[in-house]
Design a protein around this motif. Structure first.
Motif, PDB file in Angstrom:
ATOM      1  N   LEU A  50       3.170  15.691 -10.338  1.00  0.00           N
ATOM      2  CA  LEU A  50       3.188  16.109 -11.569  1.00  0.00           C
ATOM      3  C   LEU A  50       2.244  17.219 -11.822  1.00  0.00           C
ATOM      4  CD1 LEU A  50       4.581  12.658 -13.282  1.00  0.00           C
ATOM      5  CD2 LEU A  50       5.803  14.916 -12.862  1.00  0.00           C
ATOM      6  N   LEU A  51       0.876  16.799 -11.502  1.00  0.00           N
ATOM      7  CA  LEU A  51      -0.338  17.601 -11.620  1.00  0.00           C
ATOM      8  C   LEU A  51      -0.148  19.023 -10.914  1.00  0.00           C
ATOM      9  CD1 LEU A  51      -3.072  15.047 -11.204  1.00  0.00           C
ATOM     10  CD2 LEU A  51      -2.165  15.789 -13.125  1.00  0.00           C
ATOM     11  N   MET A  52       0.905  19.045  -9.979  1.00  0.00           N
ATOM     12  CA  MET A  52       0.930  20.326  -9.262  1.00  0.00           C
ATOM     13  C   MET A  52       1.791  21.209 -10.102  1.00  0.00           C
ATOM     14  SD  MET A  52       1.555  19.432  -5.241  1.00  0.00           S
ATOM     15  CE  MET A  52      -0.188  19.015  -4.176  1.00  0.00           C
ATOM     16  N   LEU A  53       2.625  20.937 -11.098  1.00  0.00           N
ATOM     17  CA  LEU A  53       3.421  21.836 -11.944  1.00  0.00           C
ATOM     18  C   LEU A  53       2.767  22.269 -13.198  1.00  0.00           C
ATOM     19  CD1 LEU A  53       6.676  19.602 -11.490  1.00  0.00           C
ATOM     20  CD2 LEU A  53       5.987  21.650 -10.199  1.00  0.00           C
ATOM     21  N   PRO A  54       3.023  23.497 -13.394  1.00  0.00           N
ATOM     22  CA  PRO A  54       3.571  24.588 -12.677  1.00  0.00           C
ATOM     23  C   PRO A  54       2.581  25.258 -11.757  1.00  0.00           C
ATOM     24  CG  PRO A  54       3.025  25.403 -14.900  1.00  0.00           C
ATOM     25  CD  PRO A  54       2.497  23.949 -14.673  1.00  0.00           C
ATOM     26  N   PRO A  55       2.875  25.450 -10.503  1.00  0.00           N
ATOM     27  CA  PRO A  55       2.098  26.547  -9.824  1.00  0.00           C
ATOM     28  C   PRO A  55       1.284  27.684 -10.466  1.00  0.00           C
ATOM     29  CG  PRO A  55       4.134  26.210  -8.374  1.00  0.00           C
ATOM     30  CD  PRO A  55       4.073  25.915 -10.102  1.00  0.00           C
ATOM     31  N   ASP A  56       0.001  27.560 -10.133  1.00  0.00           N
ATOM     32  CA  ASP A  56      -0.888  28.638 -11.272  1.00  0.00           C
ATOM     33  C   ASP A  56      -1.973  28.972 -10.100  1.00  0.00           C
ATOM     34  OD1 ASP A  56      -1.979  30.123 -12.947  1.00  0.00           O
ATOM     35  OD2 ASP A  56      -2.751  28.407 -14.135  1.00  0.00           O
ATOM     36  N   PRO A  57      -2.042  30.438  -9.749  1.00  0.00           N
ATOM     37  CA  PRO A  57      -3.190  30.712  -8.995  1.00  0.00           C
ATOM     38  C   PRO A  57      -4.429  31.199  -9.977  1.00  0.00           C
ATOM     39  CG  PRO A  57      -1.660  32.628  -9.627  1.00  0.00           C
ATOM     40  CD  PRO A  57      -1.086  31.586 -10.006  1.00  0.00           C
ATOM     41  N   GLY A  58      -4.456  31.210 -11.241  1.00  0.00           N
ATOM     42  CA  GLY A  58      -5.209  31.405 -11.834  1.00  0.00           C
ATOM     43  C   GLY A  58      -5.560  32.946 -11.898  1.00  0.00           C
ATOM     44  N   ALA A  59      -7.109  33.309 -11.652  1.00  0.00           N
ATOM     45  CA  ALA A  59      -7.539  34.485 -11.604  1.00  0.00           C
ATOM     46  C   ALA A  59      -7.769  34.732 -10.294  1.00  0.00           C
ATOM     47  CB  ALA A  59      -8.870  34.924 -12.557  1.00  0.00           C
ATOM     48  N   SER A  60      -7.219  33.885  -9.170  1.00  0.00           N
ATOM     49  CA  SER A  60      -7.813  34.048  -7.749  1.00  0.00           C
ATOM     50  C   SER A  60      -6.624  34.588  -6.811  1.00  0.00           C
ATOM     51  CB  SER A  60      -8.012  32.832  -7.441  1.00  0.00           C
ATOM     52  OG  SER A  60      -9.146  32.143  -8.051  1.00  0.00           O
ATOM     53  N   ARG A 104       0.806  -1.084   0.069  1.00  0.00           N
ATOM     54  CA  ARG A 104      -0.054   0.052  -0.107  1.00  0.00           C
ATOM     55  C   ARG A 104       1.020   1.391  -0.074  1.00  0.00           C
ATOM     56  NH1 ARG A 104      -4.098  -0.438   4.741  1.00  0.00           N
ATOM     57  NH2 ARG A 104      -4.751   1.466   4.128  1.00  0.00           N
ATOM     58  N   MET A 105       2.110   1.137   0.735  1.00  0.00           N
ATOM     59  CA  MET A 105       2.666   2.396   0.679  1.00  0.00           C
ATOM     60  C   MET A 105       3.409   2.676  -0.558  1.00  0.00           C
ATOM     61  SD  MET A 105       6.180   3.191   3.293  1.00  0.00           S
ATOM     62  CE  MET A 105       5.169   3.556   4.547  1.00  0.00           C
ATOM     63  N   LEU A 106       3.902   1.721  -1.251  1.00  0.00           N
ATOM     64  CA  LEU A 106       4.520   1.790  -2.761  1.00  0.00           C
ATOM     65  C   LEU A 106       3.412   2.331  -3.727  1.00  0.00           C
ATOM     66  CD1 LEU A 106       6.595  -1.580  -2.912  1.00  0.00           C
ATOM     67  CD2 LEU A 106       7.514   0.838  -2.458  1.00  0.00           C
ATOM     68  N   SER A 107       2.264   1.833  -3.343  1.00  0.00           N
ATOM     69  CA  SER A 107       1.279   2.321  -4.543  1.00  0.00           C
ATOM     70  C   SER A 107       0.659   3.807  -4.199  1.00  0.00           C
ATOM     71  CB  SER A 107      -0.396   1.478  -4.338  1.00  0.00           C
ATOM     72  OG  SER A 107      -0.529   1.357  -3.117  1.00  0.00           O
ATOM     73  N   LEU A 122       2.942   5.933  -2.849  1.00  0.00           N
ATOM     74  CA  LEU A 122       4.020   6.924  -3.287  1.00  0.00           C
ATOM     75  C   LEU A 122       3.927   7.065  -4.846  1.00  0.00           C
ATOM     76  CD1 LEU A 122       7.021   5.332  -1.577  1.00  0.00           C
ATOM     77  CD2 LEU A 122       5.960   7.393  -1.047  1.00  0.00           C
ATOM     78  N   SER A 123       3.479   6.166  -5.470  1.00  0.00           N
ATOM     79  CA  SER A 123       3.355   6.254  -7.176  1.00  0.00           C
ATOM     80  C   SER A 123       2.174   7.254  -7.388  1.00  0.00           C
ATOM     81  CB  SER A 123       3.127   4.911  -7.870  1.00  0.00           C
ATOM     82  OG  SER A 123       1.564   4.386  -7.420  1.00  0.00           O
ATOM     83  N   GLN A 124       1.074   7.255  -6.351  1.00  0.00           N
ATOM     84  CA  GLN A 124      -0.042   8.024  -6.523  1.00  0.00           C
ATOM     85  C   GLN A 124       0.445   9.537  -6.118  1.00  0.00           C
ATOM     86  OE1 GLN A 124      -2.823   7.567  -7.914  1.00  0.00           O
ATOM     87  NE2 GLN A 124      -3.765   9.555  -7.236  1.00  0.00           N
ATOM     88  N   LEU A 125       1.149   9.537  -5.383  1.00  0.00           N
ATOM     89  CA  LEU A 125       1.850  10.956  -4.789  1.00  0.00           C
ATOM     90  C   LEU A 125       2.409  11.556  -5.770  1.00  0.00           C
ATOM     91  CD1 LEU A 125       2.157  13.064  -2.375  1.00  0.00           C
ATOM     92  CD2 LEU A 125       4.145  11.546  -1.522  1.00  0.00           C
TER      93      LEU A 125
END
Length: 282
Positions: A67-77, A54-57, A59-62
Motif C-alpha cells: 500500500l505504501l508503494m502506491l502510486p509509483p513516484d520517481p520524485g525529482a530523480s 510468522r508467515m501470516l504476520s 504477509l500482513s506487513q507485506l
C-alpha cells in the motif's frame, strides 16, 4: 466373424516376469523414496524454524508495504534513474558480449568432435564447471574488492560467470552438429581449420547467437542484483531507496526494471527469429 480370444493371464505373466514378479526390494523402493523425501522436507521445515504465525504476520506487513508503494513516484530523480537503468543494460550487454567472445574459442577445446583426446578436453571442461559453479553475485563481491565499486566490477562479474556457462553450451552445440558438412569439407581437401570454419561453425553460429541473446535478457536481471552489492546500475539506486524506506520510489524502480526486461525479451525474440528463422508449428 470369429470372436477374439481373451488373452491368458498366465501366459502374460510368463512373458513379462519382470512386471508381475518384481522382487520385494523393487516394490518397496518407490514408497521408501517418497517417505524419505517427506522426512527430509519435514526436517527442513523444523530446522529452518518455519512458523505459520510468522508467515501470516509477514504477509500482513507485506500488504502494508504494498500500500505504501502506491502510486509509483520517481520524485525529482527520474533522470538519475534513467541513467542508472542505461548503466544496468550496458553492464548486461557488455558483460555477456565479453563472455561470448572469450568462450567461443575456448569451447572448441572442450568439444569431443574437435578434440578427441579426453586428456586435453578434461581440464577445459572442469574449468567451465568451476567458473559457472560460482554465482554471479559472488563474482561481483570478488571483483568489487579487486577493482573497486562501480559498473566495471559488474561487467567483469557477468563476463566471468557467463564464460563458464556459455563455454559449456557452445561446446555442446558443436558436439551435436552434423558431421556430413565437416566430412564434405575434408573430402574436398580442406584442412582441420577449414573443417571448423566452413563445416562446423556455420551450423552452430545461429544456435550460439540465440543463446547469447537469451543470456543478455537474463543478465539484465542479474545486473540489477549485483548492483545492490555495489556494482553500479539501477540495483544500487533500488537498494538505497529501500534503505531509506522510500517505497513509492522503490515501486517506480521495480516498474522500470519490469518494463526494461519485457522490452529486451521482445527485442531478443525478434532477433532470434531473424537469425534462426521461425519454426513451423505442427
Amino acid at each position: 466373424m470369429s470372436r477374439q480370444q481373451a488373452p491368458d493371464s498366465q501366459q502374460i505373466r510368463e512373458r513379462y516376469p519382470e512386471i508381475f514378479d518384481r522382487p520385494l526390494s523393487a516394490r518397496l523402493a518407490t514408497p521408501l523414496v517418497l517417505v524419505l523425501a517427506l522426512a527430509i522436507f519435514v526436517f527442513g521445515l523444523v530446522d529452518l524454524e518455519f512458523s505459520p504465525s510468522r508467515m501470516l504476520s509477514g504477509l500482513s506487513q507485506l500488504g502494508w508495504i504494498a500500500l505504501l508503494m502506491l502510486p509509483p513516484d520517481p520524485g525529482a530523480s527520474l533522470p538519475i534513474y534513467l541513467k542508472a537503468l542505461g548503466e544496468t543494460l550496458s553492464i548486461a550487454v557488455l558483460g555477456t558480449t565479453l563472455a561470448a567472445c572469450f568462450a567461443l574459442p575456448v569451447s572448441l577445446l572442450a568439444a569431443r568432435n574437435i578434440i578427441p583426446s579426453a586428456i586435453f578436453r578434461f581440464p577445459v571442461r572442469r574449468l567451465f564447471d568451476t567458473i559457472r559453479g560460482v554465482d554471479t553475485l559472488i563474482w561481483a563481491l570478488v571483483w568489487i574488492n579487486v577493482v573497486g565499486l562501480g559498473p566495471f566490477a559488474g561487467v567483469l562479474a557477468i563476463a566471468v560467470s557467463d564464460f563458464g556457462a556459455l563455454g559449456k553450451l557452445f561446446s555442446e552445440a558443436m558436439e551435436s552438429a552434423d558431421r556430413k558438412q565437416v566430412e564434405g569439407v575434408r573430402a574436398s581437401g580442406g584442412s582441420a581449420l577449414h573443417e571448423i570454419r566452413f563445416g562446423l561453425l556455420p551450423q552452430v553460429l545461429p544456435v550460439i547467437a540465440g543463446q547469447v541473446l537469451y543470456f543478455i535478457e537474463s543478465n539484465t536481471r542479474s545486473a540489477t542484483i549485483i548492483g545492490i552489492v555495489g556494482a553500479g546500475g539501477i540495483g544500487l539506486q533500488l537498494a538505497e531507496q529501500i534503505r531509506v524506506l522510500e517505497w513509492q520510489r522503490v515501486s517506480f524502480l521495480i516498474l522500470m526494471i519490469l518494463v526494461a526486461v519485457a522490452a529486451i525479451d521482445w527485442i531478443s525474440g525478434k532477433l532470434r527469429f531473424a537469425i534462426i528463422g521461425r519454426r513451423a508449428v505442427a
